[in-house]
Design a protein around this motif. Structure first.
Motif, PDB file in Angstrom:
ATOM      1  N   HIS A  20       0.852  -1.194   0.000  1.00 20.75           N
ATOM      2  CA  HIS A  20       0.000   0.000   0.000  1.00 20.75           C
ATOM      3  C   HIS A  20       0.887   1.242   0.000  1.00 20.75           C
ATOM      4  O   HIS A  20       1.924   1.257   0.662  1.00 20.75           O
ATOM      5  N   ARG A  21       0.435   2.255  -0.737  1.00 23.09           N
ATOM      6  CA  ARG A  21       1.089   3.573  -0.613  1.00 23.09           C
ATOM      7  C   ARG A  21       0.006   4.571  -0.199  1.00 23.09           C
ATOM      8  O   ARG A  21      -0.962   4.773  -0.927  1.00 23.09           O
ATOM      9  N   ILE A  22       0.213   5.166   0.969  1.00 24.26           N
ATOM     10  CA  ILE A  22      -0.757   6.109   1.510  1.00 24.26           C
ATOM     11  C   ILE A  22      -0.109   7.489   1.493  1.00 24.26           C
ATOM     12  O   ILE A  22       0.947   7.694   2.095  1.00 24.26           O
ATOM     13  N   THR A  23      -0.727   8.404   0.761  1.00 24.61           N
ATOM     14  CA  THR A  23      -0.150   9.750   0.637  1.00 24.61           C
ATOM     15  C   THR A  23      -1.015  10.718   1.430  1.00 24.61           C
ATOM     16  O   THR A  23      -2.240  10.713   1.304  1.00 24.61           O
ATOM     17  N   CYS A  24      -0.354  11.534   2.247  1.00 24.62           N
ATOM     18  CA  CYS A  24      -1.073  12.553   3.020  1.00 24.62           C
ATOM     19  C   CYS A  24      -1.299  13.745   2.094  1.00 24.62           C
ATOM     20  O   CYS A  24      -0.336  14.357   1.612  1.00 24.62           O
ATOM     21  N   ILE A  25      -2.574  14.054   1.798  1.00 18.79           N
ATOM     22  CA  ILE A  25      -2.856  15.136   0.840  1.00 18.79           C
ATOM     23  C   ILE A  25      -3.401  16.387   1.523  1.00 18.79           C
ATOM     24  O   ILE A  25      -3.746  17.362   0.867  1.00 18.79           O
ATOM     25  N   GLY A  26      -3.488  16.370   2.841  1.00 18.54           N
ATOM     26  CA  GLY A  26      -3.972  17.543   3.574  1.00 18.54           C
ATOM     27  C   GLY A  26      -4.118  17.159   5.024  1.00 18.54           C
ATOM     28  O   GLY A  26      -3.774  16.045   5.412  1.00 18.54           O
ATOM     29  N   ASP A  27      -4.632  18.109   5.804  1.00 18.79           N
ATOM     30  CA  ASP A  27      -4.803  17.872   7.225  1.00 18.79           C
ATOM     31  C   ASP A  27      -5.719  16.661   7.438  1.00 18.79           C
ATOM     32  O   ASP A  27      -6.909  16.731   7.147  1.00 18.79           O
ATOM     33  N   ASN A  28      -5.140  15.549   7.872  1.00 22.44           N
ATOM     34  CA  ASN A  28      -5.926  14.327   8.108  1.00 22.44           C
ATOM     35  C   ASN A  28      -6.632  13.785   6.868  1.00 22.44           C
ATOM     36  O   ASN A  28      -7.656  13.116   6.961  1.00 22.44           O
ATOM     37  N   GLU A  29      -6.095  14.109   5.686  1.00 27.54           N
ATOM     38  CA  GLU A  29      -6.683  13.606   4.432  1.00 27.54           C
ATOM     39  C   GLU A  29      -5.641  12.752   3.734  1.00 27.54           C
ATOM     40  O   GLU A  29      -4.483  13.175   3.582  1.00 27.54           O
ATOM     41  N   PHE A  30      -6.073  11.564   3.274  1.00 24.66           N
ATOM     42  CA  PHE A  30      -5.116  10.607   2.721  1.00 24.66           C
ATOM     43  C   PHE A  30      -5.659  10.006   1.429  1.00 24.66           C
ATOM     44  O   PHE A  30      -6.872   9.889   1.253  1.00 24.66           O
ATOM     45  N   GLU A  31      -4.726   9.630   0.569  1.00 27.85           N
ATOM     46  CA  GLU A  31      -5.085   8.928  -0.659  1.00 27.85           C
ATOM     47  C   GLU A  31      -4.379   7.587  -0.595  1.00 27.85           C
ATOM     48  O   GLU A  31      -3.218   7.540  -0.182  1.00 27.85           O
ATOM     49  N   GLU A  32      -5.047   6.502  -0.995  1.00 30.43           N
ATOM     50  CA  GLU A  32      -4.424   5.187  -0.865  1.00 30.43           C
ATOM     51  C   GLU A  32      -4.356   4.474  -2.215  1.00 30.43           C
ATOM     52  O   GLU A  32      -5.327   4.445  -2.962  1.00 30.43           O
ATOM     53  N   GLU A  33      -3.203   3.910  -2.510  1.00 25.79           N
ATOM     54  CA  GLU A  33      -3.044   3.079  -3.721  1.00 25.79           C
ATOM     55  C   GLU A  33      -2.601   1.690  -3.268  1.00 25.79           C
ATOM     56  O   GLU A  33      -1.862   1.563  -2.298  1.00 25.79           O
ATOM     57  N   VAL A  34      -3.020   0.671  -4.016  1.00 26.80           N
ATOM     58  CA  VAL A  34      -2.638  -0.700  -3.662  1.00 26.80           C
ATOM     59  C   VAL A  34      -1.924  -1.333  -4.848  1.00 26.80           C
ATOM     60  O   VAL A  34      -2.410  -1.263  -5.988  1.00 26.80           O
ATOM     61  N   PHE A  35      -0.777  -1.940  -4.573  1.00 28.82           N
ATOM     62  CA  PHE A  35       0.044  -2.550  -5.621  1.00 28.82           C
ATOM     63  C   PHE A  35       0.064  -4.071  -5.436  1.00 28.82           C
ATOM     64  O   PHE A  35      -0.821  -4.619  -4.793  1.00 28.82           O
ATOM     65  N   ASP A  36       1.136  -4.710  -5.951  1.00 30.30           N
ATOM     66  CA  ASP A  36       1.208  -6.177  -5.953  1.00 30.30           C
ATOM     67  C   ASP A  36       1.310  -6.781  -4.546  1.00 30.30           C
ATOM     68  O   ASP A  36       1.609  -6.090  -3.581  1.00 30.30           O
ATOM     69  N   ASP A  37       1.179  -8.112  -4.504  1.00 31.21           N
ATOM     70  CA  ASP A  37       1.357  -8.864  -3.254  1.00 31.21           C
ATOM     71  C   ASP A  37       2.831  -9.231  -3.031  1.00 31.21           C
ATOM     72  O   ASP A  37       3.560  -9.499  -3.999  1.00 31.21           O
ATOM     73  N   PHE A  38       3.217  -9.255  -1.767  1.00 31.95           N
ATOM     74  CA  PHE A  38       4.574  -9.658  -1.361  1.00 31.95           C
ATOM     75  C   PHE A  38       4.437 -10.584  -0.163  1.00 31.95           C
ATOM     76  O   PHE A  38       3.346 -10.768   0.373  1.00 31.95           O
ATOM     77  N   LYS A  39       5.593 -11.136   0.264  1.00 31.76           N
ATOM     78  CA  LYS A  39       5.574 -11.938   1.497  1.00 31.76           C
ATOM     79  C   LYS A  39       6.692 -11.445   2.412  1.00 31.76           C
ATOM     80  O   LYS A  39       7.872 -11.533   2.074  1.00 31.76           O
ATOM     81  N   PHE A  40       6.285 -10.882   3.545  1.00 28.66           N
ATOM     82  CA  PHE A  40       7.231 -10.318   4.512  1.00 28.66           C
ATOM     83  C   PHE A  40       7.206 -11.104   5.822  1.00 28.66           C
ATOM     84  O   PHE A  40       6.223 -11.779   6.124  1.00 28.66           O
ATOM     85  N   VAL A  41       8.238 -10.927   6.637  1.00 28.30           N
ATOM     86  CA  VAL A  41       8.179 -11.393   8.030  1.00 28.30           C
ATOM     87  C   VAL A  41       7.177 -10.475   8.746  1.00 28.30           C
ATOM     88  O   VAL A  41       6.932  -9.355   8.305  1.00 28.30           O
ATOM     89  N   PRO A  42       6.575 -10.949   9.858  1.00 26.86           N
ATOM     90  CA  PRO A  42       5.525 -10.144  10.493  1.00 26.86           C
ATOM     91  C   PRO A  42       6.020  -8.896  11.221  1.00 26.86           C
ATOM     92  O   PRO A  42       7.100  -8.903  11.823  1.00 26.86           O
ATOM     93  N   LEU A  43       5.200  -7.855  11.146  1.00 24.99           N
ATOM     94  CA  LEU A  43       5.415  -6.645  11.941  1.00 24.99           C
ATOM     95  C   LEU A  43       4.826  -6.930  13.323  1.00 24.99           C
ATOM     96  O   LEU A  43       3.624  -7.154  13.473  1.00 24.99           O
ATOM     97  N   ILE A  44       5.693  -6.949  14.325  1.00 23.10           N
ATOM     98  CA  ILE A  44       5.273  -7.291  15.691  1.00 23.10           C
ATOM     99  C   ILE A  44       5.172  -5.996  16.489  1.00 23.10           C
ATOM    100  O   ILE A  44       6.049  -5.135  16.358  1.00 23.10           O
ATOM    101  N   GLY A  45       4.133  -5.854  17.307  1.00 22.97           N
ATOM    102  CA  GLY A  45       4.098  -4.654  18.148  1.00 22.97           C
ATOM    103  C   GLY A  45       2.691  -4.223  18.471  1.00 22.97           C
ATOM    104  O   GLY A  45       1.724  -4.920  18.152  1.00 22.97           O
ATOM    105  N   ARG A  46       2.593  -3.043  19.082  1.00 24.93           N
ATOM    106  CA  ARG A  46       1.300  -2.535  19.554  1.00 24.93           C
ATOM    107  C   ARG A  46       0.246  -2.545  18.442  1.00 24.93           C
ATOM    108  O   ARG A  46      -0.872  -2.997  18.645  1.00 24.93           O
ATOM    109  N   ASP A  47       0.598  -2.055  17.249  1.00 22.58           N
ATOM    110  CA  ASP A  47      -0.334  -2.066  16.122  1.00 22.58           C
ATOM    111  C   ASP A  47       0.100  -3.050  15.062  1.00 22.58           C
ATOM    112  O   ASP A  47      -0.173  -2.864  13.870  1.00 22.58           O
ATOM    113  N   GLY A  48       0.803  -4.103  15.510  1.00 25.74           N
ATOM    114  CA  GLY A  48       1.228  -5.159  14.580  1.00 25.74           C
ATOM    115  C   GLY A  48       0.594  -6.463  15.002  1.00 25.74           C
ATOM    116  O   GLY A  48      -0.480  -6.473  15.614  1.00 25.74           O
ATOM    117  N   TRP A  49       1.261  -7.584  14.719  1.00 22.77           N
ATOM    118  CA  TRP A  49       0.730  -8.887  15.098  1.00 22.77           C
ATOM    119  C   TRP A  49       0.955  -9.159  16.575  1.00 22.77           C
ATOM    120  O   TRP A  49       1.930  -8.703  17.153  1.00 22.77           O
TER     121      TRP A  49
END
Ligand code: SAM
Length: 217
Positions: A188-217
């Motif tokens: 995902h690419r999330i671009t901040c286009i203004g105060d609390n305003e975002f645009e989101e694009e979605v690209f191909d699939d990948f396989k990563f190790v997990p993001l661990i943490g408060r807002d992760g796994w």
């Protein structure tokens, strides 16, 4: 004699890797130049050095990986780094992605949760003459002390987009993050286009190790 033979061999392997990245769709010449300036074999265990220029992820201790070169190039291309851009990286790992960002002229802030990897990457990058800001901790919380960032790149697979990372983008800033389940994650690419305003694009699939943490796994 042996080391100059190895150097020639690595140079040939690196050239092959760059051709492969171009064939797979990496078009940003600055990104390709950064990849060509860095010796990936210095970021992996010496036993894996002969495989360092294969377009594949490789193990780096603590059950983690140095990402596939195509993945690093793809994420970096999506970030659209300019000289002087302020970039936050989540998941320092081997330090390779950090080196690519530094070669592009970015100021880099990088967070790793494993102290062993944090120490090793910090020492290696310093030994190679790179300067970045390093932190050992949970990157899902971002690094508010240096925010806002022109770009944030997450190099582990997230179940959701951590709110703190969106909040720490400058207007015009881009967050590049793989989001999905434990099998596949879409980039995902999330671009901040203004105060609390975002645009989101979605690209191909990948396989990563997990993001661990408060807002992760
Ligand atoms: N950018 C790295 C490189 O060039 O080698 C890729 C490393 S690996 C694919 C992802 C890294 O993210 C691992 O080192 C892992 O420990 C780290 N990680 C996972 N969750 C994290 C978190 N919440 N905060 C910081 N690092 C995290």
């Amino acid at each position: 004699m042996l080391s100059s033979y190895n150097e020639l061999k690595f140079r040939a392997h690196k050239k092959r890797l760059l051709d492969e990245l171009k064939r797979k769709g990496i078009t940003d010449s600055a990104v390709l130049k950064a990849v060509s300036s860095i010796n990936r074999h210095e970021f992996v265990d010496s036993a894996l050095a002969s495989r360092a220029y294969e377009d594949t992820a490789l193990p780096i201790d603590m059950g983690q990986t140095i990402s596939q070169p195509y993945t690093v190039a793809f994420q970096t291309q999506l970030l659209e780094v300019e000289k002087g851009s302020k970039i936050l990286e989540i998941g320092t790992g081997s330090g390779y992605q950090c080196a690519v960002l530094l070669e592009l002229g970015a100021s880099v802030y990088t967070i790793e949760r494993h102290r062993f990897l944090y120490n090793r990457a910090k020492d290696l990058l310093q030994k190679l003459g790179y300067r970045a800001e390093f932190k050992c901790g949970d990157g899902t919380e971002g690094w508010s002390a240096y925010a806002p960032y022109d770009g944030i790149v997450v190099t582990a697979g997230a179940p959701v987009v951590p709110a703190a990372l969106m909040e720490q983008l400058s207007v015009g800033g881009r967050l590049v993050i793989p989001v999905g389940n434990d099998e596949r994650q879409a980039m995902h690419r999330i671009t901040c286009i203004g105060d609390n305003e975002f645009e989101e694009e979605v690209f191909d699939d990948f396989k990563f190790v997990p993001l661990i943490g408060r807002d992760g796994w």
